[in-house]
Scaffold this motif. Structure first.
Motif, mmCIF file in Angstrom:
data_model
loop_
_atom_site.group_PDB
_atom_site.id
_atom_site.type_symbol
_atom_site.label_atom_id
_atom_site.label_comp_id
_atom_site.label_asym_id
_atom_site.label_seq_id
_atom_site.Cartn_x
_atom_site.Cartn_y
_atom_site.Cartn_z
ATOM 1 N N THR A 131 1.805 8.491 -7.427
ATOM 2 C CA THR A 131 1.160 8.114 -6.180
ATOM 3 C C THR A 131 0.620 6.693 -6.180
ATOM 4 O OG1 THR A 131 -0.945 9.042 -6.921
ATOM 5 C CG2 THR A 131 0.475 10.470 -5.603
ATOM 6 N N GLU A 164 0.817 -1.215 0.000
ATOM 7 C CA GLU A 164 0.000 0.000 0.000
ATOM 8 C C GLU A 164 0.845 1.257 0.000
ATOM 9 O OE1 GLU A 164 -2.443 0.168 3.517
ATOM 10 O OE2 GLU A 164 -0.741 0.407 4.856
ATOM 11 N N ASP A 183 1.437 0.031 12.054
ATOM 12 C CA ASP A 183 2.443 0.495 11.091
ATOM 13 C C ASP A 183 3.480 -0.599 10.797
ATOM 14 O OD1 ASP A 183 2.387 3.671 12.743
ATOM 15 O OD2 ASP A 183 1.440 3.175 10.826
ATOM 16 N N LYS A 243 -0.989 10.450 7.709
ATOM 17 C CA LYS A 243 -0.973 11.916 7.624
ATOM 18 C C LYS A 243 -0.849 12.515 9.023
ATOM 19 C CE LYS A 243 -3.436 13.090 4.229
ATOM 20 N NZ LYS A 243 -4.594 13.405 3.329
ATOM 21 N N GLY A 244 0.065 13.463 9.166
ATOM 22 C CA GLY A 244 0.286 14.104 10.452
ATOM 23 C C GLY A 244 1.299 13.386 11.326
ATOM 24 N N ARG A 245 1.668 12.164 10.962
ATOM 25 C CA ARG A 245 2.657 11.388 11.738
ATOM 26 C C ARG A 245 3.933 11.144 10.959
ATOM 27 N NH1 ARG A 245 1.590 6.295 13.118
ATOM 28 N NH2 ARG A 245 0.226 5.887 11.313
ATOM 29 N N TYR A 255 2.518 13.876 -0.926
ATOM 30 C CA TYR A 255 1.225 13.236 -0.703
ATOM 31 C C TYR A 255 1.406 12.153 0.363
ATOM 32 C CZ TYR A 255 -0.802 15.385 -4.872
ATOM 33 O OH TYR A 255 -1.285 16.275 -5.793
ATOM 34 N N TYR A 256 0.338 11.945 1.134
ATOM 35 C CA TYR A 256 0.380 10.949 2.192
ATOM 36 C C TYR A 256 -0.909 10.139 2.206
ATOM 37 C CZ TYR A 256 4.226 13.762 4.005
ATOM 38 O OH TYR A 256 5.417 14.429 4.146
ATOM 39 N N ALA A 257 -0.774 8.882 2.594
ATOM 40 C CA ALA A 257 -1.960 8.086 2.887
ATOM 41 C C ALA A 257 -2.632 8.669 4.131
ATOM 42 C CB ALA A 257 -1.557 6.639 3.131
ATOM 43 N N ASP A 258 -3.947 8.567 4.176
ATOM 44 C CA ASP A 258 -4.685 9.110 5.325
ATOM 45 C C ASP A 258 -4.205 8.491 6.638
ATOM 46 O OD1 ASP A 258 -7.893 9.430 3.606
ATOM 47 O OD2 ASP A 258 -6.158 10.773 3.705
ATOM 48 N N SER A 259 -3.810 7.237 6.588
ATOM 49 C CA SER A 259 -3.428 6.521 7.808
ATOM 50 C C SER A 259 -2.143 7.045 8.437
ATOM 51 C CB SER A 259 -3.283 5.031 7.508
ATOM 52 O OG SER A 259 -2.323 4.817 6.486
#
Length: 123
Positions: free
Chosen positions: A105, A46, A90, A65-67, A59-63
């Motif tokens: 992406t 993934e 993770d 994002k922010g980390r 770009y980041y996967a939602d899972s």
């Protein structure tokens, strides 16, 4: 042919941090979009994060994002994935990948892959 060598995986407790590095052999590294994918046992590979040629777009996967933060140093032909606030979910083998597209992406947009590095997050 672009060769990618990954490093930085390991075992960490939940809430901890790791930084993955991916060194590329290609002298025109700054003409490749770069990304990270991951694959957990029994699951499909993934998308995690991607960065454009000049690092102006990410770009980041939602899972994650922010980390997680993806970055690159074109002078060193290296891309990084800083992973903070790690969770047991993770846990996976993380793969670095290179693409001739500016900001790829999806998995089939990447032509070159690293060997993978194991990241294990204990609870």
């Amino acid at each position: 042919q672009v060769q990618l060598v990954e490093s930085g995986g390991g075992l960490v407790q939940a809430g901890g941090s790791l930084r993955l590095s991916c060194a590329a052999s290609e002298r025109t590294f700054n003409r490749y979009g770069m990304g990270y994918f991951r694959q957990a046992p029994g699951r499909e590979r993934e998308f995690v994060a991607a960065i454009s040629w000049s690092a102006t777009t990410t770009y980041y996967a939602d899972s994650v994002k922010g980390r997680f933060t993806i970055s690159r140093d074109n002078a060193k032909n290296t891309v990084y994935l800083q992973m903070n606030s790690l969770k047991p979910e993770d846990t996976a083998v993380y793969y670095c990948a290179a693409s001739r597209l500016i900001i790829p992406t999806t998995l089939n947009e990447f032509q070159y892959w690293g060997q993978g590095t194991q990241v294990t997050v204990s609870s």
